[in-house]
Scaffold this motif. Structure first.
Motif, PDB file in Angstrom:
ATOM      1  N   ARG A 329       0.828  -1.165  -0.223  1.00 32.81           N
ATOM      2  CA  ARG A 329      -0.034  -0.145   0.274  1.00 32.81           C
ATOM      3  C   ARG A 329       0.791   1.252  -0.012  1.00 32.81           C
ATOM      4  O   ARG A 329       1.623   1.294   0.869  1.00 32.81           O
ATOM      5  CB  ARG A 329      -0.708   0.032   1.171  1.00 32.81           C
ATOM      6  CG  ARG A 329      -1.698   1.167   1.281  1.00 32.81           C
ATOM      7  CD  ARG A 329      -2.794   1.255   2.380  1.00 32.81           C
ATOM      8  NE  ARG A 329      -2.194   1.402   3.735  1.00 32.81           N
ATOM      9  CZ  ARG A 329      -2.693   1.156   4.895  1.00 32.81           C
ATOM     10  NH1 ARG A 329      -3.939   0.951   4.780  1.00 32.81           N
ATOM     11  NH2 ARG A 329      -2.076   1.380   6.147  1.00 32.81           N
ATOM     12  N   ASP A 332       0.180   5.990   3.363  1.00 34.65           N
ATOM     13  CA  ASP A 332      -1.156   6.304   4.246  1.00 34.65           C
ATOM     14  C   ASP A 332      -0.999   7.004   5.406  1.00 34.65           C
ATOM     15  O   ASP A 332      -0.969   6.577   6.496  1.00 34.65           O
ATOM     16  CB  ASP A 332      -2.111   4.797   4.416  1.00 34.65           C
ATOM     17  CG  ASP A 332      -3.444   5.165   4.925  1.00 34.65           C
ATOM     18  OD1 ASP A 332      -3.755   6.458   5.028  1.00 34.65           O
ATOM     19  OD2 ASP A 332      -3.837   4.077   5.389  1.00 34.65           O
ATOM     20  N   MET A 426      -7.510   0.438  -2.456  1.00 33.25           N
ATOM     21  CA  MET A 426      -8.261  -0.081  -1.074  1.00 33.25           C
ATOM     22  C   MET A 426      -9.594   0.639  -1.366  1.00 33.25           C
ATOM     23  O   MET A 426      -9.885   1.629  -1.700  1.00 33.25           O
ATOM     24  CB  MET A 426      -7.885   0.779   0.083  1.00 33.25           C
ATOM     25  CG  MET A 426      -6.130   0.516   0.424  1.00 33.25           C
ATOM     26  SD  MET A 426      -5.955  -0.586   1.852  1.00 33.25           S
ATOM     27  CE  MET A 426      -6.954  -0.499   2.993  1.00 33.25           C
ATOM     28  N   GLU A 428     -12.153   1.693   1.223  1.00 37.32           N
ATOM     29  CA  GLU A 428     -12.402   1.822   2.386  1.00 37.32           C
ATOM     30  C   GLU A 428     -13.413   3.267   2.757  1.00 37.32           C
ATOM     31  O   GLU A 428     -13.384   3.664   3.815  1.00 37.32           O
ATOM     32  CB  GLU A 428     -11.150   2.006   3.404  1.00 37.32           C
ATOM     33  CG  GLU A 428     -10.114   2.909   2.568  1.00 37.32           C
ATOM     34  CD  GLU A 428      -8.578   2.887   3.321  1.00 37.32           C
ATOM     35  OE1 GLU A 428      -8.459   2.469   4.390  1.00 37.32           O
ATOM     36  OE2 GLU A 428      -7.651   3.298   2.676  1.00 37.32           O
ATOM     37  N   ASP A 452     -11.371   1.350   8.276  1.00 34.56           N
ATOM     38  CA  ASP A 452     -11.864   2.795   7.784  1.00 34.56           C
ATOM     39  C   ASP A 452     -13.317   2.623   7.381  1.00 34.56           C
ATOM     40  O   ASP A 452     -14.230   3.551   7.518  1.00 34.56           O
ATOM     41  CB  ASP A 452     -11.027   3.470   6.900  1.00 34.56           C
ATOM     42  CG  ASP A 452      -9.956   3.888   7.575  1.00 34.56           C
ATOM     43  OD1 ASP A 452     -10.168   4.609   8.513  1.00 34.56           O
ATOM     44  OD2 ASP A 452      -8.692   3.691   7.215  1.00 34.56           O
ATOM     45  N   ARG A 462     -12.812   5.748  14.805  1.00 43.96           N
ATOM     46  CA  ARG A 462     -12.356   4.430  15.477  1.00 43.96           C
ATOM     47  C   ARG A 462     -11.462   4.647  16.609  1.00 43.96           C
ATOM     48  O   ARG A 462     -11.200   3.486  16.987  1.00 43.96           O
ATOM     49  CB  ARG A 462     -11.516   3.576  14.119  1.00 43.96           C
ATOM     50  CG  ARG A 462     -10.361   4.383  13.630  1.00 43.96           C
ATOM     51  CD  ARG A 462     -10.044   4.036  12.261  1.00 43.96           C
ATOM     52  NE  ARG A 462      -8.720   2.906  12.406  1.00 43.96           N
ATOM     53  CZ  ARG A 462      -8.142   2.577  11.369  1.00 43.96           C
ATOM     54  NH1 ARG A 462      -8.363   2.993  10.042  1.00 43.96           N
ATOM     55  NH2 ARG A 462      -7.001   1.730  11.623  1.00 43.96           N
TER      56      ARG A 462
HETATM   57 MG    MG Z   1      -7.375   2.434   6.586  1.00 44.15          MG
END
Ligand code: MG
Ligand code: PEP
Length: 568
Positions: A329, A332, A426, A428, A452, A462
């Motif tokens: 990924r 992020d 992703m 999300e 997410d 979260r």
């Molecule tokens: Mg995430």
């Protein structure tokens, strides 16, 4: 009972061995005969080298070459002419005693290495401390405990364990407890690779324990019992038996396929945060890496990692997976993930703000450095790249175009790039789930980030304990979004994984399987349990089960139903 952190799972009951290092007190003395003092120093050094070699050869019975490397580093230090040369010079020039010279030179060298802007050199500081501590003890005639000579079942109780302490643990050591340390401390990592139960970070335990006390270690819950009663001992023994039985049962599944009773095959992969984690994924039977969270490479650093630094890490992970798929990924960052060397704008809602792909599409120099490193590493395995937090088709197109740009640049520079890199995203953000059938025209695959996806769908932070009850993976609304994502991808022949925490939940696996999820990515230690679940289920039945779940009202209803159905 003391509470700590379960750093390496298991249960053990044995006598305590308190590891207490001798206290070294150095006095400065004037000497007259420098030659005699240097001879003393050289003798202590020779004994130090012999001690380390002895410990190494005893440890060699249990450890791999890689794990033994800590002793080679110590031997190299002990044989380093610079270190001992400076001590000799100090004795001769200042006419001081050998212990004092050894101490002064070691303090100076440690300070110098510790101040260096490089992990490798900072680790060398620990080696110098270790070696010179041995030298000083030898000079003062102090005994260093020799853990490798332990010859009866023992639980070690210590303030902390150094790398050379842990490397000496032999088969009689049933577990250890340390006052400090966390899940990722060196001793925890070593305990995991030796499969020794360990509880770390208990706070004061040495003062509570006497040598020979009975210690009960529950390194599943992170509990340490000092002189437990008979009932507790019996409970721990039962728990140990169950734990070992399950472990044996799961070990058989390491090389097995993940396939339902009616022949539907899926892929179980691991989530990683660094190159070391990748080894755990392989050891636990992972069929690939489903999520490499590269932000740790940036967060554990004091500068944006260079192309070369990143290339080395990606290459290492791809090589560790040896041809199995690795989904990396791209950065992020933002939200709760900050960098010490980059100032994020002040925002009311950083989780909804300037982060992940939004930042990367703005700061294309940062993004392109990562994409170039990935392209270069791609020839060492099966690389898949995915972009985090994609909300619109245009964001995906832009990110993909930058990837193509980097690839073309490298090829023009004559650098090899694999022509088989999959580029996915992703899912999300609910908008992406809803529009999955459109996104799947462009993306090679999806990976559903439920951590997410749930937070954004339920509008529940979260990180907030107060609204934690809204983290509801089994809520039919979430299941429908997941279903839309999977069906949307399959419509265009693309595969779908899940890398959020939901993928590893034993009661979510049957539903996700039934919905048609192709890949499940979780922490390494969950893989074999998930395989056991998959291999016990019928795909046809899970399709019906999943269908029913989609039409329920509440998360509770879904969970009760799945529990009941899978218990049959
Ligand atoms: Mg995430
Ligand atoms: C997710 O959101 O589910 C996910 C896997 O990403 P992270 O937890 O790193 O945000």
């Amino acid at each position: 009972m003391l509470k700590g952190i379960a750093a390496s799972a298991g249960i053990a009951c044995a006598k305590a061995y308190k590891l207490e290092q001798p206290v070294v007190v150095i006095e400065k003395k004037s000497i007259e005969d420098a030659d005699a003092e240097i001879a003393k120093l050289d003798a202590a050094l020779a004994k130090t080298v012999a001690d380390i070699e002895g410990v190494k050869s005893r440890a060699a019975k249990r450890l791999s070459d890689e794990e033994l490397a800590v002793f080679d580093a110590h031997l190299m230090m002990a044989n380093d002419p610079e270190l001992v040369g400076q001590m000799r010079t100090m004795i001769r020039n200042d006419l001081v005693n050998a212990e004092y010279a050894a101490d002064e030179v070691s303090k100076m060298m440690v300070a110098m290495f510790e101040s260096m802007d490089n992990d490798y050199f900072r680790e060398r500081a620990a080696d110098i401390k270790d070696v010179t501590f041995r030298m000083k003890c030898n000079l003062l005639g102090l005994e260093i405990p020799d853990l490798s000579s332990i010859s009866e079942p023992t639980i070690i109780v210590a303030h902390d364990l150094t790398p050379s302490d842990t490397a000496q643990l032999n088969e009689y050591v049933r577990g250890f407890v340390t006052e400090i340390g966390g899940k990722t401390s060196h001793s925890a990592i070593m305990a995991n690779s030796l499969e020794i139960p360990a509880v770390v970070g208990t706070g004061a335990v040495l003062s509570e324990t006497k040598n020979g006390d009975l210690i009960g270690l529950d390194a599943i819950e992170g509990e340490v019992f000092i002189n437990p009663d008979e009932e507790t001992v019996a409970l721990l023994a039962k728990k140990e038996k169950d734990y070992l039985e399950e472990k044996r049962e799961l070990k058989i599944l390491v090389n097995a396929k993940s396939i339902t009773t009616d022949g539907h095959e899926v892929e179980l992969a691991g989530n990683i945060g660094n190159a070391k984690d990748a080894e755990q994924v392989v050891a636990n039977g992972g069929e690939g890496v489903g999520l490499f969270r590269t932000e740790f490479l940036y967060m554990d650093n004091d500068h944006f990692p260079t192309e070369e630094e990143q290339f080395n890490v990606y290459k290492q992970v791809l090589e560790t997976l040896n041809g199995k798929k690795v989904v990396v990924r791209t950065l992020d960052i933002g939200g709760d993930k900050k960098l010490s060397y980059f100032t994020f704008p002040e925002e009311m809602n950083p989780f909804l703000g300037y982060r992940a792909i939004r930042l990367c599409l703005d700061k294309t120099d940062i993004f392109k450095t990562q994409l170039r490193a990935l392209c270069r590493a791609s020839v060492y395995g099966k690389l898949c790249i995915m972009f985090p937090m994609i909300a619109t088709v245009n964001e995906f197109r832009q990110a993909k175009a930058l990837f193509e740009e980097c690839k073309a640049e490298l090829l023009a520079e004559g650098v090899a790039v694999s022509d088989d890199i999959q580029v996915g995203m992703m899912v999300e953000i609910p908008a992406a789930a809803v529009l999955a059938d459109e996104f799947s025209k462009y993306a090679d695959f999806f990976s559903i980030g439920t951590n997410d996806l749930i937070q954004y769908s339920m509008a529940a932070d979260r990180m907030s304990q107060k609204v934690a009850y809204l983290y509801q993976p089994y809520n039919p609304a979430i299941l429908r979004l997941i279903n839309m994502t999977i069906k949307g991808a399959h419509k265009n022949g693309k595969w779908v994984g899940m890398c959020g925490a939901m993928a590893g939940e034993p009661y979510a696996v049957p539903i996700l399987l039934g919905l048609g999820l192709d890949e499940f990515s979780m922490s390494a230690t969950q893989i074999l349990k998930a395989r056991k679940v998959v291999n016990s289920l019928s795909y046809e039945e899970m399709q019906k089960l999943a269908d029913n779940c989609l039409n329920m009202d509440t998360a509770e209803e879904v969970l009760d139903y799945v529990k009941k159905e899978t218990a049959k």
